[in-house]
Design a protein around this motif. Structure first.
Motif, mmCIF file in Angstrom:
data_model
loop_
_atom_site.group_PDB
_atom_site.id
_atom_site.type_symbol
_atom_site.label_atom_id
_atom_site.label_comp_id
_atom_site.label_asym_id
_atom_site.label_seq_id
_atom_site.Cartn_x
_atom_site.Cartn_y
_atom_site.Cartn_z
ATOM 1 N N LEU A 214 0.762 -1.172 -0.080
ATOM 2 C CA LEU A 214 -0.010 0.127 0.053
ATOM 3 C C LEU A 214 0.872 1.430 0.025
ATOM 4 O O LEU A 214 2.058 1.389 0.448
ATOM 5 C CB LEU A 214 -0.801 -0.089 1.217
ATOM 6 N N GLN A 215 0.348 2.375 -0.583
ATOM 7 C CA GLN A 215 1.137 3.478 -0.509
ATOM 8 C C GLN A 215 0.591 4.417 0.595
ATOM 9 O O GLN A 215 -0.684 4.577 0.725
ATOM 10 C CB GLN A 215 0.850 4.383 -1.779
ATOM 11 N N LEU A 216 1.412 4.346 1.792
ATOM 12 C CA LEU A 216 0.957 5.102 3.078
ATOM 13 C C LEU A 216 1.677 6.500 3.144
ATOM 14 O O LEU A 216 2.355 6.910 2.435
ATOM 15 C CB LEU A 216 1.274 4.229 3.945
ATOM 16 N N ILE A 217 0.794 7.612 3.801
ATOM 17 C CA ILE A 217 1.409 8.783 3.936
ATOM 18 C C ILE A 217 1.465 9.034 5.537
ATOM 19 O O ILE A 217 0.247 8.925 6.201
ATOM 20 C CB ILE A 217 0.660 9.921 3.109
ATOM 21 N N ALA A 218 2.471 9.489 5.970
ATOM 22 C CA ALA A 218 2.370 9.875 7.437
ATOM 23 C C ALA A 218 2.688 11.389 7.379
ATOM 24 O O ALA A 218 3.441 12.202 6.792
ATOM 25 C CB ALA A 218 3.888 9.569 8.347
ATOM 26 N N ARG B 115 -0.723 11.836 11.475
ATOM 27 C CA ARG B 115 -2.084 10.707 11.198
ATOM 28 C C ARG B 115 -1.360 10.062 9.930
ATOM 29 O O ARG B 115 -0.350 10.456 9.570
ATOM 30 C CB ARG B 115 -3.293 11.435 10.963
ATOM 31 N N ILE B 116 -1.906 8.828 9.840
ATOM 32 C CA ILE B 116 -1.533 7.922 8.855
ATOM 33 C C ILE B 116 -2.623 7.764 7.973
ATOM 34 O O ILE B 116 -3.880 7.522 7.981
ATOM 35 C CB ILE B 116 -1.285 6.417 9.248
ATOM 36 N N LEU B 117 -2.211 7.926 6.438
ATOM 37 C CA LEU B 117 -3.241 7.997 5.627
ATOM 38 C C LEU B 117 -3.009 6.968 4.263
ATOM 39 O O LEU B 117 -1.944 6.468 4.235
ATOM 40 C CB LEU B 117 -3.291 9.400 4.692
#
Length: 380
Positions: free
Chosen positions: A4-8, A58-60
């Motif tokens: 998955l592509q995650l964003i912090a 947050r983590i998206l």
């Protein structure tokens, strides 16, 4: 498991620290951007990132990115994304938005278009014409920057700075994420004394103790993704079990916090007790003028958020306490100081120039982290 592509997401200025935290979790495909860290991971990574990242907000999950200069572009690009992979038929899925330097500048209009597109996508998948939205919450965000639309789902819920131990707050508190960042940026290690002479609600001493004992900051709270079917309870149990196993509560700590206000110290004591650290942190009422580093050990660190006029509305008092802090350091030749302040005259009041300065934002206030670097302890 799926990659998955995650964003912090994080405050400006903390990107490098968050990136280091992500890499320390074992995720190496990391990209640093303004206010965010992009990295690849699986469903378990969502659990671990929420539990462990001390300085992120947050983590998206990034669902997709595409160019959108018209509402039709936005609608079709959104509709084409695999929303049903995450969102069940009974889910609540509100849409939030923001736009910067983009032709689609009306955020409410963009939110409406995205909501409609997601509904149409889910209608086709679930073969239904109506969604009750009474189940788990999946907050979708559309972010437009230079006509590039990024669609994400928030896995966190309330921001990661809300650890759960701080029920009450003193005046002008520092966020837990910023306090943790200051500790991580300092030279402090658990074997060294740490003092916060303006401890307020006790946030810096508590965050330092959690770092010293390797306590995952999210261990005492829940997240939006706790209730998501795709992740499942087993993965959350695995991540939390790992975090409990990694706690080092046999590590001795020498952490103290002081404040001139007895009510504020009461709040700090309550927070330390809630965090399970009341016996590990010394919190007491004392003015900075009484700070005695001669009896506090060697090679210690002062990590602090001193009062300043913009924050508390009293410039003269803020100047006075910075001068007192500088005088206290005359007796702490082996100590290091890390103080965050927006005051451009901080170094003048303190009595000497900082060895390093780093721009940080305490909330919306632009500050510098003034770093006075004493000697490191001799190697054992």
């Amino acid at each position: 498991m799926t990659a998955l592509q995650l964003i912090a997401t994080c405050p400006m200025g903390l990107e490098a620290i968050v990136a280091r935290e992500v890499r320390d979790l074992g995720y190496t495909d990391v990209q640093v951007e303004n206010g965010k860290i992009r990295f690849k991971g699986d469903e378990l990574a969502i659990c671990r990132a929420n539990l462990w990242l001390r300085t992120a907000d947050r983590i998206l999950i990034e669902m997709g990115r595409f160019e959108a200069t018209t509402f039709e572009d936005l609608f079709e690009g959104t509709k084409a994304l695999p929303w049903a992979d995450w969102i069940p038929s009974d889910a609540e899925f509100p849409v939030e938005g923001r736009s910067h330097k983009s032709q689609l500048s009306s955020v409410p209009a963009c939110q409406g278009i995205v909501k409609k597109a997601v509904v149409e996508s889910l209608k086709q998948h679930y073969q239904t014409s109506w969604f009750e939205e009474t189940g788990p919450r999946y907050v979708i965000e559309v972010a437009l920057l230079n006509n590039l639309a990024t669609l994400t789902i928030d896995t966190t819920g309330p921001s990661l700075h809300k650890r759960g131990y701080r029920k009450l707050v003193a005046e002008a508190p520092i966020k837990e994420t910023m306090a943790a960042a200051m500790v991580l940026l300092s030279r402090w290690t658990p074997g060294r004394p740490l003092v916060d002479p303006f401890c307020g609600s006790g946030t810096i001493p508590i965050e330092a103790a959690m770092i010293g004992w390797n306590i995952a900051p999210g261990l005492r709270r829940k997240f939006s993704a706790d209730h998501w079917d795709r992740i499942g309870a087993d993965r959350w149990d695995e991540a939390r079990d790992e975090a409990y196993d990694l706690v080092r509560d046999d590590q001795p700590l020498d952490i103290s916090g002081y404040d001139i206000d007895p009510e504020t110290i009461d709040i700090a004591l309550a927070a330390a007790k809630s965090a399970g650290l009341a016996k590990e942190i010394r919190l007491s009422v004392a003015p900075v003028a009484k700070l005695n580093l001669e009896n506090a050990g060697k090679y210690g660190c002062i990590i602090t958020n001193p009062p300043y006029g913009e924050r508390l509305g009293d410039d003269k008092e803020a100047e006075k306490v910075i001068r007192q802090l500088g005088r206290a350091m005359l007796w702490g030749s082996t100590w290091s100081v890390f103080a965050i302040s927006p005051d451009k005259q901080f170094e003048h009041f303190f009595g000497r120039n900082a060895d390093k300065k780093r721009k940080l934002f305490n909330g919306r206030i632009e500050c510098n982290l003034y770093q006075y670097l004493g000697p490191l302890p001799p190697r054992s």
